[in-house]
Design a protein around this motif. Sequence first.
Motif, PDB file in Angstrom:
ATOM      1  N   PHE A 119      13.977  45.718  73.703  1.00 50.34           N
ATOM      2  CA  PHE A 119      14.333  46.147  72.207  1.00 50.34           C
ATOM      3  C   PHE A 119      15.754  44.819  71.906  1.00 50.34           C
ATOM      4  CE2 PHE A 119      16.115  48.921  75.427  1.00 50.34           C
ATOM      5  CZ  PHE A 119      17.259  49.301  74.904  1.00 50.34           C
ATOM      6  N   VAL A 176      17.265  54.086  70.975  1.00 49.19           N
ATOM      7  CA  VAL A 176      17.407  54.484  72.189  1.00 49.19           C
ATOM      8  C   VAL A 176      18.442  55.683  72.506  1.00 49.19           C
ATOM      9  CG1 VAL A 176      16.898  53.242  74.789  1.00 49.19           C
ATOM     10  CG2 VAL A 176      15.788  52.665  72.979  1.00 49.19           C
ATOM     11  N   PHE A 225       7.120  54.985  74.101  1.00 42.90           N
ATOM     12  CA  PHE A 225       7.466  53.686  72.704  1.00 42.90           C
ATOM     13  C   PHE A 225       6.314  52.898  72.325  1.00 42.90           C
ATOM     14  CE2 PHE A 225      11.623  55.072  74.487  1.00 42.90           C
ATOM     15  CZ  PHE A 225      12.332  55.594  73.264  1.00 42.90           C
ATOM     16  N   LEU A 243      12.808  47.924  67.834  1.00 43.99           N
ATOM     17  CA  LEU A 243      13.013  49.156  67.902  1.00 43.99           C
ATOM     18  C   LEU A 243      14.648  48.813  68.976  1.00 43.99           C
ATOM     19  CD1 LEU A 243      13.491  51.930  69.348  1.00 43.99           C
ATOM     20  CD2 LEU A 243      12.848  51.129  71.552  1.00 43.99           C
ATOM     21  N   PRO A 248      11.316  52.339  77.126  1.00 45.39           N
ATOM     22  CA  PRO A 248      10.954  51.615  75.543  1.00 45.39           C
ATOM     23  C   PRO A 248      10.533  49.965  75.814  1.00 45.39           C
ATOM     24  CG  PRO A 248      12.974  51.760  76.372  1.00 45.39           C
ATOM     25  CD  PRO A 248      12.551  52.358  77.418  1.00 45.39           C
TER      26      PRO A 248
END
Length: 226
Positions: A181, A198, A219, A193, A178
Motif C-alpha cells: 500500500f 489500514v 483486503f 490502499l 494488506p
Amino acid sequence: MSLDGLRVLVTGAGRDTGRLLALAFGARGAQVLATARTPAAAEQTAELVRAAGGSATAAVLDLSEPESVAGLAVEHLDVLVNSGAQYLGETAEPTEIADAIAGAATGTVLLTERLLPLLRASGRGDIVNLISAAGEVGQHRSSAHAAFYAAKHAQAGYAEILSERLRPDGVRVISLFPPDFVQHGPRETGAELTAQSVVDCVLFAVGQPRDCFIRAFHFEQRVPRR
C-alpha cells in the motif's frame, strides 16, 4: 472513537505507518509508547503526539536484537501494536534478509511473549499485528523478496495459534493482511490502499466491545478503473 487512558505500545513508530498509528491512538486519548530503532526517531514521534495534544513517551527498540527486546521497560499495557518490520524489495543483501526475518518473526514473537503477562493483567488486552498479504497462504501479489514472504508467514502462523490460545483469557489477537500500500493517496474506488485506511481498520477493531473478536482483516487487491 475515544480510547481514553488505554496504554498502547507501537513498534516501528519512527516513521510511516507506525508513526500514523501512534498519532491516531494519541489523538483518541491513549497513552502511547512510541518505539523505534533510534532515539531520535522514537522521540520525534512522541513529540508529534504531544504537540497534537496527546500523551506519549519514546523508547528505543530494535526487534532484530533480542537484547533490545529484553531491555525494554514496560510496566502496564493494554494494546500491543506489532507494526515494526523491514520491507524487502525484489533484491536484498544477506544482512538485510537476516534483519528482516529476525525483526518481523523472531523479534515480534519475543516481544509479544515478554508482554503477555501485562496484556493478560490488563483486562482488555489487544495484540494487533500488521502482517501483509505476503503472509497469506497462496498469495503472490506482492513484489517483495521471498524472504519477506517467509518472515510474514512466520508472523501469521504465530498470530493464528496465539489467537486461539489467548481468547479464554480475554486477550484479542487482531491481524491485518494488506497488499502493498501507499502512505498517501486518494481514498476512493480504484485507488491504491492507503496507510490511513489500514490505520482506521486497526482503530475500528480495537474500539469494538469485548464480545467482538475480529481475528483478521483480509483486503481485496486493487482493481484498476476501466
